[in-house]
Scaffold this motif. Structure first.
Motif, PDB file in Angstrom:
ATOM      1  N   HIS A  93     -44.507 -12.447  12.991  1.00  0.00           N
ATOM      2  CA  HIS A  93     -43.726 -13.572  12.435  1.00  0.00           C
ATOM      3  C   HIS A  93     -44.639 -14.696  11.962  1.00  0.00           C
ATOM      4  N   GLU A  94     -45.767 -14.307  11.325  1.00  0.00           N
ATOM      5  CA  GLU A  94     -46.709 -15.304  10.824  1.00  0.00           C
ATOM      6  C   GLU A  94     -46.442 -15.658   9.357  1.00  0.00           C
ATOM      7  N   ARG A 144     -44.350 -17.200   6.412  1.00  0.00           N
ATOM      8  CA  ARG A 144     -43.351 -18.270   6.306  1.00  0.00           C
ATOM      9  C   ARG A 144     -42.867 -18.361   4.854  1.00  0.00           C
ATOM     10  N   HIS A 196     -41.802 -21.285   2.151  1.00  0.00           N
ATOM     11  CA  HIS A 196     -41.700 -22.701   1.788  1.00  0.00           C
ATOM     12  C   HIS A 196     -40.963 -22.795   0.456  1.00  0.00           C
ATOM     13  N   ARG A 208     -46.029 -18.228   2.438  1.00  0.00           N
ATOM     14  CA  ARG A 208     -47.169 -18.828   3.107  1.00  0.00           C
ATOM     15  C   ARG A 208     -47.482 -18.019   4.364  1.00  0.00           C
ATOM     16  N   TRP A 209     -48.770 -17.963   4.698  1.00  0.00           N
ATOM     17  CA  TRP A 209     -49.191 -17.198   5.893  1.00  0.00           C
ATOM     18  C   TRP A 209     -49.761 -18.182   6.907  1.00  0.00           C
ATOM     19  N   GLU A 210     -49.120 -18.241   8.058  1.00  0.00           N
ATOM     20  CA  GLU A 210     -49.589 -19.089   9.163  1.00  0.00           C
ATOM     21  C   GLU A 210     -50.568 -18.262   9.989  1.00  0.00           C
ATOM     22  N   LEU A 243     -52.633 -22.501   7.883  1.00  0.00           N
ATOM     23  CA  LEU A 243     -51.764 -22.140   6.775  1.00  0.00           C
ATOM     24  C   LEU A 243     -52.612 -21.713   5.576  1.00  0.00           C
ATOM     25  N   GLN A 260     -35.056 -13.770   3.498  1.00  0.00           N
ATOM     26  CA  GLN A 260     -35.080 -15.084   4.123  1.00  0.00           C
ATOM     27  C   GLN A 260     -34.662 -16.182   3.147  1.00  0.00           C
ATOM     28  N   PRO A 283     -41.438 -26.466   4.266  1.00  0.00           N
ATOM     29  CA  PRO A 283     -40.869 -25.425   5.121  1.00  0.00           C
ATOM     30  C   PRO A 283     -39.358 -25.569   5.171  1.00  0.00           C
TER      31      PRO A 283
END
Length: 833
Positions: free
Chosen positions: A576-577, A579, A581, A601-603, A609, A635, A806
């Motif tokens: 769950h990395e 995201r 935006h 985006r990748w956390e 980020l 999503q 986000p």
């Protein structure tokens, strides 16, 4: 024999060399003497139950003419074996046969033979009426006598079914086959056939089994239960339709001793005469042939009636093969008795062949060498072709990846021993997919073959050129006195390949990106230098294509970092990395936020980020973009629909989702979009699928079909980065597009660069003409925004109008903005507040 004297003369023609005493002791009906010329010299019978005509009529006839035609071959073998085998046949009947009487009727007889007493020459054949033996019913005396005859007969008797399974076996079968009699029943007779004779034996058996009443004879090899090879002379008769038998009767003799002692039957002689194998018997002292079959005579150029002693057997061998024969074949055959191997030879007609040769020395006789040779040239050529196909690319004929790695490993080992360097040039054709997609894979194959030929011509004669896979080609350069020579070779490749290639009446131009890597000191691992050259090739592509890049350590570090990043990316979705935006898109006239663009985006757990530019390309290369893109789509639809429910005053907020080429190429893509809309409840008209101009042009027909299906769902189609690709107006009109996005590279120069302003104006005018909505992306200054308004752009996005946020901040941003009818200008970006 009984010493008693006969009671009286025996009716018939006198039998030379046969005493009356010998005849009185028999109960046979017919006595015939046969001379050396196989003609009957005398005949007598006490009670004539078989011939039933004047016995004098038999004298002078050929002995075999008295027998039924189906029994003559068996009788000839039996009599020949007795006459020339050296041991008399005595005791019970040797075989059953049918005698054709004077009245033309065939009658069964049990036949045996004996020697004539000197000075008479020939044999005496004694035939006893066997009618009762053959026609006896179960349980009667005739069957008992027949069973007794079979039980004591020296030949092997078996009964088989139509598939060759043994139904019954006489006692001789146990000794002949080397398997207990009880285990034979239910076993296929094919189990005992020699593998080299299996095809011929099976065909022979099937032919007889298919014809009721048919009978035929076969000579071949049998594998005994103990693994020993035995030669057998077999006859089978089809009695499947006979109620008393209901099977195929097989009768065979073990003639191994006759074969080994060269007392072969007429059938074996015919086989040797007719075989295409070369069969020779070589004198051990002179090396000259003393016997040769027709195939051998033809190969050596010896006429059928020519003198064998005029040709040495080694005269047909190549010089190298003759040396092997002199140094290896003869010594080994003399010492061990046999030699088997392969020798190259040239026939009298000049045909070069490879022979499989077996040499056997008969030490028990005169020490002669028996040579059997078979032409295996076609087999060797087939094996060579298979080996070549396994190691070469079928399209270009170049070594394939497996052979390349093998050669490269050997080259690295040589370089390490001699303290030299070698180089690998990794070549990849630029935009080759466009050729396949536009002209077809057939044209692509033509181009690949032409490129391969040019590449071979561009490098040195000793360099290895291989097809690594797809449109990737590799060159291995050894013996480099100057490390810079590899780059010079690579520099020659580009211009040679760039020459036009004629395909289907058109000219195709191809460029190539090359990466050059030198071997590491002492390294013998092929994958290392291939990886270095591959990394350099990717650097060449990243810096503009159609160029040469030389590997350096930074590329290796980048490759390692890329590999590490790939491993992390493969786990990112599960952890769950990833995201989503959202960047606002505003209506230029009113300043209201009317849509948002979903951005991935990748956390990263260690690096924080990560922007898309740091990892989206990697996701594309690895195919991970498909599951990641699918998750982003789900999503985005889900979160915008949820936000709309909490902020109903915003109206019908739209969401635009970027789609990659790999996603668009999935056959299930449209169905996946339909599923997401159904699950999330988002109206299709509020979803925009965003694709780049170059992506659409990769496969125009596929793109048109997919976009048409999306439009059928009610989804909007957005073309991103418009103006940077190479599409034409005719292609654009084929696509059911709703929005054109003016690329940020043109927006960046609005108000300051006349060319950028002119291009942007043309794109906006084109969109208006086609009835499409225009969107300016990358608006970051008030000057740019003013130009966007002046040009009449419909929508705009950029840092000036709102940064990506986000999902938890999106609601706040939307809520802070005034409603559309209260705003005449865009709100300031969040960073300015």
């Amino acid at each position: 024999m009984s010493p008693e004297t006969p009671p009286g003369p025996l009716p018939g023609v006198p039998l030379p060399g046969v005493t009356a005493r010998a005849l009185i002791d028999t109960t046979s009906d017919l006595y015939i003497t046969v001379g050396p010329d196989a003609r009957i010299t005398g005949a007598a019978a006490r009670i004539d139950r078989l011939w039933r005509g004047p016995l004098a009529d038999l004298v002078g006839r050929e002995a075999l003419s008295v027998l039924h035609p189906d029994d003559r071959e068996l009788a000839a073998s039996e009599l020949a074996a007795f006459m020339f085998g050296g041991e008399p046949i005595s005791g019970d009947a040797e075989f059953l046969g049918r005698i054709i009487g004077a009245d033309g009727v065939a009658r069964w007889a049990a036949i045996q033979a004996g020697e004539l007493e000197p000075p008479a020459e020939g044999i005496v054949v004694i035939a006893r009426d066997a009618h009762e033996l053959v026609s006896g019913q179960p349980g009667d005396a005739g069957e008992a006598r027949l069973r007794a005859l079979i039980e004591h007969a020296p030949s092997v008797v078996e009964v088989l079914d139509a598939q060759g399974v043994i139904l019954w076996a006489g006692p001789g079968a146990e000794q002949a086959r080397g398997v207990p009699r009880g285990e034979l029943v239910g076993t296929s007779s094919a189990r005992f056939t020699h593998p080299d004779d299996a095809d011929e034996a099976n065909a022979w058996f099937r032919a007889v089994a298919a014809r009721p009443g048919a009978s035929d004879r076969y000579f071949g090899r049998m594998i005994r239960g103990d693994g020993q090879v035995a030669w057998v002379d077999a006859t089978i008769t089809n009695r499947l339709d006979d109620p008393a038998v209901r099977g195929i009767v097989a009768n065979f003799h073990d003639v191994t001793d006759l074969v080994r002692s060269r007392r072969v039957s007429d059938r074996l002689g015919r086989v040797v005469e007719r075989t295409t194998d070369l069969v020779l018997v070589i004198d051990p002292d002179s090396g000259l042939p003393v016997e040769a079959n027709p195939a051998a005579r033809s190969f050596w150029g010896i006429p059928p009636d020519g003198d064998l002693a005029t040709v040495h057997w080694g005269s047909a061998l190549t010089p190298q093969a003759f040396d092997i024969a002199a140094s290896e074949v003869i010594p080994v055959a003399s010492e061990r008795g046999t030699w088997t191997g392969e020798l190259d030879a040239v026939s009298a007609s000049g045909r070069a062949v490879t022979m499989s040769v077996h040499v056997e020395r008969h030490t028990e006789s005169d020490g002669a060498y028996a040579v059997v040779a078979r032409d295996i040239s076609e087999r060797k050529a087939f094996e060579a072709r298979l080996a070549h196909e396994a190691t070469h690319d079928p399209l270009t004929g170049l070594p394939n990846r497996a052979l390349l790695v093998d050669r490269l490993e050997h080259a690295l080992a040589r370089a390490a021993r001699s303290d030299q360097q070698l180089a690998v040039i990794f070549c990849d054709l630029d935009h080759f997919k466009v050729i396949n997609d536009s002209l077809g894979h057939g044209a692509g194959d033509v181009v690949l073959r032409a490129v391969a030929e040019r590449l071979v011509a561009s490098v040195r004669p000793g360099d290895t050129v291989a097809r690594f896979g797809g449109d990737e080609l590799v060159v291995v350069c050894e013996d480099l006195d100057d490390p810079g020579l590899a780059a010079s070779i690579a520099d020659r490749i580009g211009p040679a390949i760039a020459e036009p290639i004629h395909v289907a009446g058109a000219e195709v131009f191809v460029t190539v990106s090359c990466g050059v890597a030198l071997s590491r000191p002492g390294s013998t691992i092929a994958e290392e230098i291939l990886g270095d050259a591959d990394a350099a090739m990717y650097r060449a592509k990243a810096t503009g294509r159609a160029r040469v890049a030389r590997f350096d350590r930074s590329m290796r570090d980048e490759a390692v970092a890329r590999l590490d990043l790939e491993g992390s990316l493969r786990r990112a979705l599960d952890r769950h990395e990833i995201r989503v935006h959202y960047q606002p898109i505003v209506d230029v006239a009113s300043g209201a936020i009317v849509a948002v663009e979903a951005l991935a985006r990748w956390e990263h757990p260690e690096r924080g980020l990560l922007a898309p530019g740091e990892w989206i390309g990697l996701a594309e290369d690895t195919g991970l973009i498909v599951p990641i893109g699918g998750w982003i789509l789900d999503q985005a639809c889900r979160q915008v629909q949820r936000g709309q429910a909490t902020l109903p005053g915003l109206g019908e907020l739209e969401v635009s989702v970027n789609v990659s080429g790999r996603q668009l190429g999935q056959v299930s893509f449209v169905a996946e979009v339909e599923r997401v809309l159904a699950v999330t409840g988002l109206a299709p008209s509020r979803l925009g699928i965003e694709l780049t101009e170059s992506l659409l042009m990769d496969d125009v027909d596929r793109s048109a079909a997919t976009l048409g299906a999306l439009k059928d769902l009610g989804v909007q189609v957005v073309v991103d980065d418009f103006g940077t690709g190479y599409s034409s107006l005719s292609y654009l009109r084929r696509f059911p597009v709703d929005q054109l996005k003016v690329d940020r590279s043109f927006v960046d120069g609005l108000g300051t660069d006349a060319d950028d302003t002119a291009i942007a104006a043309l794109i906006v005018a084109l969109a208006r003409t086609l009835g499409l909505r225009s969107v300016a992306e990358g608006v970051e200054t008030e000057v740019q925004l003013a130009e966007v308004r002046r040009l009449g752009v419909d929508r705009a996005q950029g840092y000036l109008l709102g940064r990506p946020q986000p999902p938890e901040r999106l609601g706040d941003v939307l809520a802070e903005l005034t409603t559309p009818n209260e705003r005449s200008a865009p709100a300031p970006p969040p960073s300015a507040r």
